[in-house]
Design a protein around this motif. Structure first.
Motif, short mmCIF file in Angstrom:
data_model
loop_
_atom_site.label_atom_id
_atom_site.label_comp_id
_atom_site.label_asym_id
_atom_site.label_seq_id
_atom_site.Cartn_x
_atom_site.Cartn_y
_atom_site.Cartn_z
N LYS A 21 0.84 -1.19 0.00
CA LYS A 21 0.00 0.00 0.00
C LYS A 21 0.87 1.23 0.00
O LYS A 21 2.03 1.20 0.38
CB LYS A 21 -0.88 0.04 1.25
CG LYS A 21 -1.94 -1.01 1.25
CD LYS A 21 -2.85 -0.80 2.41
CE LYS A 21 -3.94 -1.84 2.35
NZ LYS A 21 -5.18 -1.32 2.74
N ASN A 22 0.28 2.33 -0.40
CA ASN A 22 0.97 3.60 -0.30
C ASN A 22 1.34 3.81 1.16
O ASN A 22 0.51 3.62 2.04
CB ASN A 22 0.05 4.72 -0.79
CG ASN A 22 0.72 6.05 -0.76
OD1 ASN A 22 1.08 6.55 0.31
ND2 ASN A 22 0.89 6.63 -1.91
N THR A 25 -1.12 5.55 3.53
CA THR A 25 -2.48 5.07 3.75
C THR A 25 -2.52 3.76 4.53
O THR A 25 -3.59 3.23 4.77
CB THR A 25 -3.22 4.88 2.40
OG1 THR A 25 -2.56 3.89 1.63
CG2 THR A 25 -3.31 6.18 1.64
N ASP A 29 -7.47 1.12 6.67
CA ASP A 29 -8.39 0.23 5.96
C ASP A 29 -9.85 0.54 6.28
O ASP A 29 -10.70 0.54 5.39
CB ASP A 29 -8.09 -1.23 6.28
CG ASP A 29 -6.78 -1.70 5.68
OD1 ASP A 29 -6.31 -1.08 4.70
OD2 ASP A 29 -6.20 -2.67 6.20
N MET A 32 -10.77 3.68 4.45
CA MET A 32 -10.87 3.42 3.01
C MET A 32 -12.19 2.73 2.72
O MET A 32 -12.89 3.09 1.77
CB MET A 32 -9.70 2.56 2.52
CG MET A 32 -9.74 2.27 1.03
SD MET A 32 -9.65 3.75 -0.01
CE MET A 32 -8.00 4.32 0.37
N ALA A 61 -2.88 10.84 -1.80
CA ALA A 61 -2.59 9.40 -1.94
C ALA A 61 -3.79 8.56 -1.51
O ALA A 61 -4.13 7.57 -2.16
CB ALA A 61 -1.36 9.03 -1.12
N GLU A 65 -5.79 6.18 -4.06
CA GLU A 65 -5.96 4.74 -3.82
C GLU A 65 -7.43 4.35 -3.96
O GLU A 65 -7.75 3.33 -4.57
CB GLU A 65 -5.45 4.38 -2.42
CG GLU A 65 -5.49 2.89 -2.14
CD GLU A 65 -4.87 2.52 -0.81
OE1 GLU A 65 -5.38 1.57 -0.19
OE2 GLU A 65 -3.88 3.14 -0.40
N ASN A 68 -8.53 4.59 -7.69
CA ASN A 68 -7.91 3.55 -8.51
C ASN A 68 -8.40 2.14 -8.16
O ASN A 68 -7.98 1.18 -8.80
CB ASN A 68 -6.39 3.61 -8.39
CG ASN A 68 -5.81 4.78 -9.13
OD1 ASN A 68 -6.28 5.14 -10.20
ND2 ASN A 68 -4.78 5.39 -8.56
N SER A 69 -9.27 2.03 -7.17
CA SER A 69 -9.76 0.71 -6.80
C SER A 69 -10.64 0.15 -7.91
O SER A 69 -11.30 0.89 -8.64
CB SER A 69 -10.55 0.77 -5.49
OG SER A 69 -11.84 1.26 -5.71
#
Length: 145
Positions: A21-22, A25, A29, A32, A61, A65, A68-69
């Motif tokens: 992961k970045n 981040t 979880d 996110m 970031a 993330e 881009n999922s």
């Protein structure tokens, strides 16, 4: 806009590097998942989701993330990432969004239109589409001057 939602980061573990992961981040979880739920399972009408932070989170970031999922890419018809200028300029942002989201054939039709007409044309085009527009680094809601 009918709805305004936010995701705020909480203290977490931010190691200097990470493998999958970045690095900024890791440990987020739950946040996110909350953001993806707001984006995908949230209200169907136009809404705003703000990413807020008080712990030094790299919001760019974190948002990248999420956008881009595979869930987001599958759910939305269009995605526009706008690196917003430090001084909020609605005309400039609208021009960038129209270039990204409208088909090339429509761009020449709105090129010389006034701001309000561009908003109407873009709104009508997106009316039946699912889209995500990310305004990155918006520092103020007021134009400078």
């Amino acid at each position: 806009m009918d709805d305004f939602r936010s995701v705020e980061a909480e203290s977490g573990y931010f190691p200097a590097s990470s493998s999958s992961k970045n690095r900024n981040t890791v440990g987020l979880d739950d946040r996110m998942e909350e953001l993806l739920d707001l984006l995908i399972e949230g209200p169907t009408q136009l809404s705003v989701v703000a990413i807020l932070d008080s712990i030094g989170l790299d919001k760019t970031a974190f948002t990248a993330e999420a956008s881009n999922s595979s869930y987001v890419k599958h759910y939305f018809d269009y995605l526009a990432w706008i690196p917003a200028p430090y001084h909020y300029d609605p005309d400039q942002i609208l021009d960038i969004v129209t270039v990204i989201l409208l088909p090339f054939s429509m761009l020449s039709k709105i090129k010389d239109k006034e701001y309000e007409m561009k908003k109407i044309i873009l709104g009508e085009y997106l009316m039946t589409k699912r889209y995500l527009i990310v305004l990155d680094d918006v520092w103020s809601t007021y134009p400078s001057g």
